[in-house]
Write a protein that holds these residues in place. Structure first.
Motif, PDB file in Angstrom:
ATOM      1  N   GLY A  38      -7.572  -6.172  -3.858  1.00 59.72           N
ATOM      2  CA  GLY A  38      -8.910  -5.286  -3.072  1.00 59.72           C
ATOM      3  C   GLY A  38      -8.185  -4.603  -4.351  1.00 59.72           C
ATOM      4  O   GLY A  38      -7.197  -4.624  -5.782  1.00 59.72           O
ATOM      5  N   PRO A  39      -9.645  -4.412  -5.505  1.00 61.82           N
ATOM      6  CA  PRO A  39      -9.566  -3.673  -6.699  1.00 61.82           C
ATOM      7  C   PRO A  39      -8.780  -1.705  -6.360  1.00 61.82           C
ATOM      8  O   PRO A  39      -8.690  -1.993  -4.873  1.00 61.82           O
ATOM      9  CB  PRO A  39     -10.590  -3.061  -6.682  1.00 61.82           C
ATOM     10  CG  PRO A  39     -11.753  -3.078  -6.297  1.00 61.82           C
ATOM     11  CD  PRO A  39     -10.709  -4.362  -5.106  1.00 61.82           C
ATOM     12  N   ASN A  40      -8.703  -1.436  -7.560  1.00 60.15           N
ATOM     13  CA  ASN A  40      -8.360   0.078  -7.148  1.00 60.15           C
ATOM     14  C   ASN A  40      -8.511   0.965  -6.375  1.00 60.15           C
ATOM     15  O   ASN A  40     -10.497   0.851  -6.800  1.00 60.15           O
ATOM     16  CB  ASN A  40      -7.671   0.060  -8.430  1.00 60.15           C
ATOM     17  CG  ASN A  40      -6.595  -0.129  -9.237  1.00 60.15           C
ATOM     18  OD1 ASN A  40      -5.385  -1.036  -8.536  1.00 60.15           O
ATOM     19  ND2 ASN A  40      -6.431   0.499 -10.299  1.00 60.15           N
ATOM     20  N   THR A  45      -3.414   0.666   0.306  1.00 61.83           N
ATOM     21  CA  THR A  45      -2.649   1.161  -0.211  1.00 61.83           C
ATOM     22  C   THR A  45      -2.208   2.558   1.748  1.00 61.83           C
ATOM     23  O   THR A  45      -1.357   2.366   2.850  1.00 61.83           O
ATOM     24  CB  THR A  45      -1.471   2.485  -0.794  1.00 61.83           C
ATOM     25  OG1 THR A  45      -1.497   0.990  -1.967  1.00 61.83           O
ATOM     26  CG2 THR A  45      -0.591   3.158   0.065  1.00 61.83           C
ATOM     27  N   THR A  46      -3.542   2.632   1.865  1.00 64.71           N
ATOM     28  CA  THR A  46      -4.213   3.941   3.010  1.00 64.71           C
ATOM     29  C   THR A  46      -3.728   2.623   4.330  1.00 64.71           C
ATOM     30  O   THR A  46      -3.015   3.168   5.591  1.00 64.71           O
ATOM     31  CB  THR A  46      -5.611   4.228   3.249  1.00 64.71           C
ATOM     32  OG1 THR A  46      -5.452   4.930   2.280  1.00 64.71           O
ATOM     33  CG2 THR A  46      -6.133   4.621   4.008  1.00 64.71           C
ATOM     34  N   LEU A  47      -3.880   1.458   4.403  1.00 64.53           N
ATOM     35  CA  LEU A  47      -3.855   0.220   5.413  1.00 64.53           C
ATOM     36  C   LEU A  47      -2.445   0.190   5.192  1.00 64.53           C
ATOM     37  O   LEU A  47      -2.067   0.172   6.666  1.00 64.53           O
ATOM     38  CB  LEU A  47      -5.205  -0.975   5.033  1.00 64.53           C
ATOM     39  CG  LEU A  47      -4.462  -1.816   6.132  1.00 64.53           C
ATOM     40  CD1 LEU A  47      -5.446  -2.146   7.565  1.00 64.53           C
ATOM     41  CD2 LEU A  47      -5.327  -3.331   5.789  1.00 64.53           C
TER      42      LEU A  47
END
Length: 97
Positions: A38-40, A45-47
């Motif tokens: 996915g895009p920035n 990272t949260t997932l």
């Protein structure tokens, strides 16, 4: 939980009122390989932080298998010791990972 290592049910996480992960449900089984694309800023990272327990969800549940031990290195590699070999960094001195 049978053979599931991780089970996420309707997991959501927001920052400052902005939803980053919404209603995510997933079962991760032993031997599964997972890729996040996915895009920035899309919540990858949260997932991952939710999966490893660095963050708690605002809603929903995350269930980890009883004997599951998660090891990972963040994208900045802050936890790595440049004096150790790659094998020692990954296995923390054990013979197996």
């Amino acid at each position: 939980m049978s053979d599931a290592l991780l089970r996420l049910r309707a997991v959501s996480k927001s920052f400052g009122g902005v939803p980053v992960v919404r209603g995510y449900t997933q079962r991760i089984l032993r031997g599964d390989r997972i890729g996040l694309i996915g895009p920035n800023g899309s919540g990858k990272t949260t997932l991952l932080k939710l999966l490893v327990g660095d963050l708690e969800p605002d809603a929903g549940t995350i269930t980890r298998g009883a004997r599951v031990r998660i090891a990972y290195f963040d994208q900045q590699r802050a936890e790595l010791d440049p004096e150790q070999s790659v094998a020692d960094s990954v296995n923390d001195g054990n013979d197996t990972v």
